[in-house]
Design a protein around this motif. Structure first.
Motif, PDB file in Angstrom:
ATOM      1  N   LEU A  18      58.042  12.938 -15.859  1.00 54.63           N
ATOM      2  CA  LEU A  18      58.329  12.380 -15.037  1.00 54.63           C
ATOM      3  C   LEU A  18      57.042  10.443 -15.441  1.00 54.63           C
ATOM      4  N   VAL A  19      56.763  10.646 -15.896  1.00 57.58           N
ATOM      5  CA  VAL A  19      55.497   9.270 -16.298  1.00 57.58           C
ATOM      6  C   VAL A  19      56.683   8.560 -17.134  1.00 57.58           C
ATOM      7  N   GLY A  20      57.101   9.328 -18.215  1.00 56.79           N
ATOM      8  CA  GLY A  20      58.305   8.292 -19.068  1.00 56.79           C
ATOM      9  C   GLY A  20      57.449   8.198 -20.489  1.00 56.79           C
ATOM     10  N   GLY A  21      58.098   7.386 -21.446  1.00 62.10           N
ATOM     11  CA  GLY A  21      57.130   6.854 -22.795  1.00 62.10           C
ATOM     12  C   GLY A  21      57.000   9.038 -23.113  1.00 62.10           C
ATOM     13  N   ASP A  22      55.632   8.299 -24.135  1.00 60.82           N
ATOM     14  CA  ASP A  22      55.163   9.370 -24.636  1.00 60.82           C
ATOM     15  C   ASP A  22      54.195  10.166 -24.039  1.00 60.82           C
ATOM     16  N   TYR A  23      54.303  10.030 -22.945  1.00 60.01           N
ATOM     17  CA  TYR A  23      52.150  10.409 -22.649  1.00 60.01           C
ATOM     18  C   TYR A  23      52.855  12.091 -21.978  1.00 60.01           C
ATOM     19  N   GLN A  24      51.946  12.706 -22.062  1.00 64.03           N
ATOM     20  CA  GLN A  24      51.784  13.950 -21.739  1.00 64.03           C
ATOM     21  C   GLN A  24      50.358  14.472 -21.771  1.00 64.03           C
ATOM     22  N   PRO A  25      49.766  14.714 -20.431  1.00 59.58           N
ATOM     23  CA  PRO A  25      48.631  15.145 -19.919  1.00 59.58           C
ATOM     24  C   PRO A  25      48.367  16.100 -21.314  1.00 59.58           C
ATOM     25  N   SER A  26      46.826  16.268 -21.476  1.00 60.49           N
ATOM     26  CA  SER A  26      46.733  17.830 -22.345  1.00 60.49           C
ATOM     27  C   SER A  26      45.163  18.505 -21.348  1.00 60.49           C
ATOM     28  N   PRO A  27      46.068  19.832 -22.721  1.00 59.77           N
ATOM     29  CA  PRO A  27      46.100  21.035 -21.415  1.00 59.77           C
ATOM     30  C   PRO A  27      44.520  21.095 -21.160  1.00 59.77           C
ATOM     31  N   GLY A  28      43.210  19.662 -21.809  1.00 61.34           N
ATOM     32  CA  GLY A  28      42.597  19.289 -21.353  1.00 61.34           C
ATOM     33  C   GLY A  28      41.462  18.656 -20.014  1.00 61.34           C
ATOM     34  N   THR A  29      43.456  18.455 -19.425  1.00 56.33           N
ATOM     35  CA  THR A  29      43.510  17.500 -18.029  1.00 56.33           C
ATOM     36  C   THR A  29      43.316  18.392 -17.422  1.00 56.33           C
ATOM     37  N   ILE A  30      45.382  19.102 -18.045  1.00 58.79           N
ATOM     38  CA  ILE A  30      45.934  19.636 -16.919  1.00 58.79           C
ATOM     39  C   ILE A  30      45.493  20.774 -16.736  1.00 58.79           C
ATOM     40  N   TYR A  31      44.852  21.939 -17.524  1.00 56.14           N
ATOM     41  CA  TYR A  31      44.142  23.417 -17.118  1.00 56.14           C
ATOM     42  C   TYR A  31      42.766  23.162 -16.056  1.00 56.14           C
ATOM     43  N   PRO A  32      42.200  22.631 -16.278  1.00 59.67           N
ATOM     44  CA  PRO A  32      40.813  22.325 -15.063  1.00 59.67           C
ATOM     45  C   PRO A  32      42.047  21.513 -14.183  1.00 59.67           C
ATOM     46  N   THR A  33      42.671  20.978 -13.959  1.00 58.75           N
ATOM     47  CA  THR A  33      43.652  21.152 -12.722  1.00 58.75           C
ATOM     48  C   THR A  33      44.093  22.125 -12.022  1.00 58.75           C
ATOM     49  N   LEU A  34      44.652  22.817 -12.900  1.00 55.89           N
ATOM     50  CA  LEU A  34      45.547  23.814 -12.049  1.00 55.89           C
ATOM     51  C   LEU A  34      43.846  25.014 -11.212  1.00 55.89           C
ATOM     52  N   SER A  35      43.090  25.068 -12.230  1.00 53.18           N
ATOM     53  CA  SER A  35      42.238  26.137 -11.877  1.00 53.18           C
ATOM     54  C   SER A  35      41.730  25.282 -10.823  1.00 53.18           C
ATOM     55  N   TYR A  36      41.773  24.557 -10.100  1.00 55.15           N
ATOM     56  CA  TYR A  36      41.089  24.036  -8.914  1.00 55.15           C
ATOM     57  C   TYR A  36      41.379  24.039  -8.461  1.00 55.15           C
ATOM     58  N   LEU A  37      43.088  24.077  -8.679  1.00 57.47           N
ATOM     59  CA  LEU A  37      44.064  24.376  -7.214  1.00 57.47           C
ATOM     60  C   LEU A  37      44.437  25.838  -7.342  1.00 57.47           C
ATOM     61  N   VAL A  38      43.508  26.087  -7.916  1.00 62.56           N
ATOM     62  CA  VAL A  38      43.452  27.730  -8.056  1.00 62.56           C
ATOM     63  C   VAL A  38      42.529  27.984  -6.670  1.00 62.56           C
ATOM     64  N   ASP A  39      41.070  27.629  -7.095  1.00 61.93           N
ATOM     65  CA  ASP A  39      40.148  27.219  -6.807  1.00 61.93           C
ATOM     66  C   ASP A  39      39.523  27.150  -4.991  1.00 61.93           C
ATOM     67  N   MET A  40      40.887  26.108  -4.884  1.00 62.92           N
ATOM     68  CA  MET A  40      41.222  25.206  -3.655  1.00 62.92           C
ATOM     69  C   MET A  40      41.922  26.642  -2.708  1.00 62.92           C
ATOM     70  N   GLY A  41      42.609  27.782  -3.147  1.00 64.78           N
ATOM     71  CA  GLY A  41      44.255  28.581  -2.614  1.00 64.78           C
ATOM     72  C   GLY A  41      44.814  27.595  -2.637  1.00 64.78           C
ATOM     73  N   HIS A  42      45.354  26.270  -2.827  1.00 66.31           N
ATOM     74  CA  HIS A  42      46.977  25.489  -3.031  1.00 66.31           C
ATOM     75  C   HIS A  42      47.786  26.967  -4.168  1.00 66.31           C
ATOM     76  N   ALA A  43      47.055  27.620  -4.623  1.00 67.99           N
ATOM     77  CA  ALA A  43      48.268  28.252  -5.664  1.00 67.99           C
ATOM     78  C   ALA A  43      47.526  29.412  -5.787  1.00 67.99           C
ATOM     79  N   THR A  44      48.072  30.212  -7.200  1.00 69.71           N
ATOM     80  CA  THR A  44      47.725  31.872  -7.168  1.00 69.71           C
ATOM     81  C   THR A  44      48.400  31.252  -8.855  1.00 69.71           C
ATOM     82  N   ALA A  45      46.771  31.774  -9.777  1.00 72.09           N
ATOM     83  CA  ALA A  45      47.714  32.012 -10.769  1.00 72.09           C
ATOM     84  C   ALA A  45      48.211  33.794 -11.702  1.00 72.09           C
TER      85      ALA A  45
END
Length: 204
Positions: free
Chosen positions: A80-107
């Protein structure tokens, strides 16, 4: 955050404008320094797109389209962002954990013990409430990607990625197969190749 319930932060996947950005990576730090064409400057510029919870919103949007593993989301966000950018695991996994904690996602545990993330009914509601912000963010990402594609010809992007892959394999190996330690002769040879390439690029 829905405009009509500013005090109920659990209704939306991200906070108000001016809230803290999503984890490390220099997202909210406006450094002076590198020139606009500098890769590090461009990376920070892309990361600032995800200030104020934008990464949470994009992640929720993607798992609403298709249940995904963390690394699937890293690749999808990079596309989506393009170029050679990718979010790091250290950024994406806390984000996903937050979504699970808020009830917006399941894991749920999937193949190989990896977690697969999927949207919940509350997550879908949050996306509906933030649809305008989501469309605005997607438009910004698309505009930035198109602009960068014009600035960086596909042939050069491919060549740079090939170089990075070769270096990564040489120094780190493949998943589960660590690379052997480089000898001094190999290090000198690789450095000489890179130096020669840099000189040829300057003269091209």
């Amino acid at each position: 955050m829905p405009h009509h319930h500013p005090h109920h932060h659990h209704h939306a996947p991200h906070g108000p404008r001016g809230a803290h950005h999503d984890g490390g990576e220099g997202g909210g730090h406006h450094h002076r320094g590198p020139r606009h064409g500098d890769p590090e400057h461009q990376a920070r510029k892309r990361e600032r797109i995800f200030e104020a919870g934008g990464l949470k919103l994009i992640a929720l949007h993607l798992i609403a389209q298709q249940p995904s593993h963390g690394y699937d989301l890293i690749r999808a966000i990079g596309e989506l962002v393009g170029g050679d950018y990718q979010p790091s695991p250290g950024t994406i996994y806390p984000t996903l954990s937050y979504l699970v904690d808020m009830g917006h996602a399941t894991a749920t545990e999937a193949d190989g013990g990896r977690k697969q993330y999927a949207v919940t009914a509350e997550g879908k509601l949050a996306l509906e409430e933030q649809s305008e912000a989501l469309q605005h963010l997607l438009a910004r990402l698309s505009e930035g990607k198109n602009r960068e594609a014009r600035q960086r010809p596909a042939q050069l992007v491919r060549a740079i990625e090939n170089f990075r892959t070769a270096m990564r394999l040489k120094t780190h190996g493949q998943p589960g197969v660590p690379a052997a330690a480089l000898t001094e002769a190999q290090i000198n040879a690789i450095a000489a190749i890179i130096d020669e390439a840099a000189l040829k690029i300057e003269k091209a």
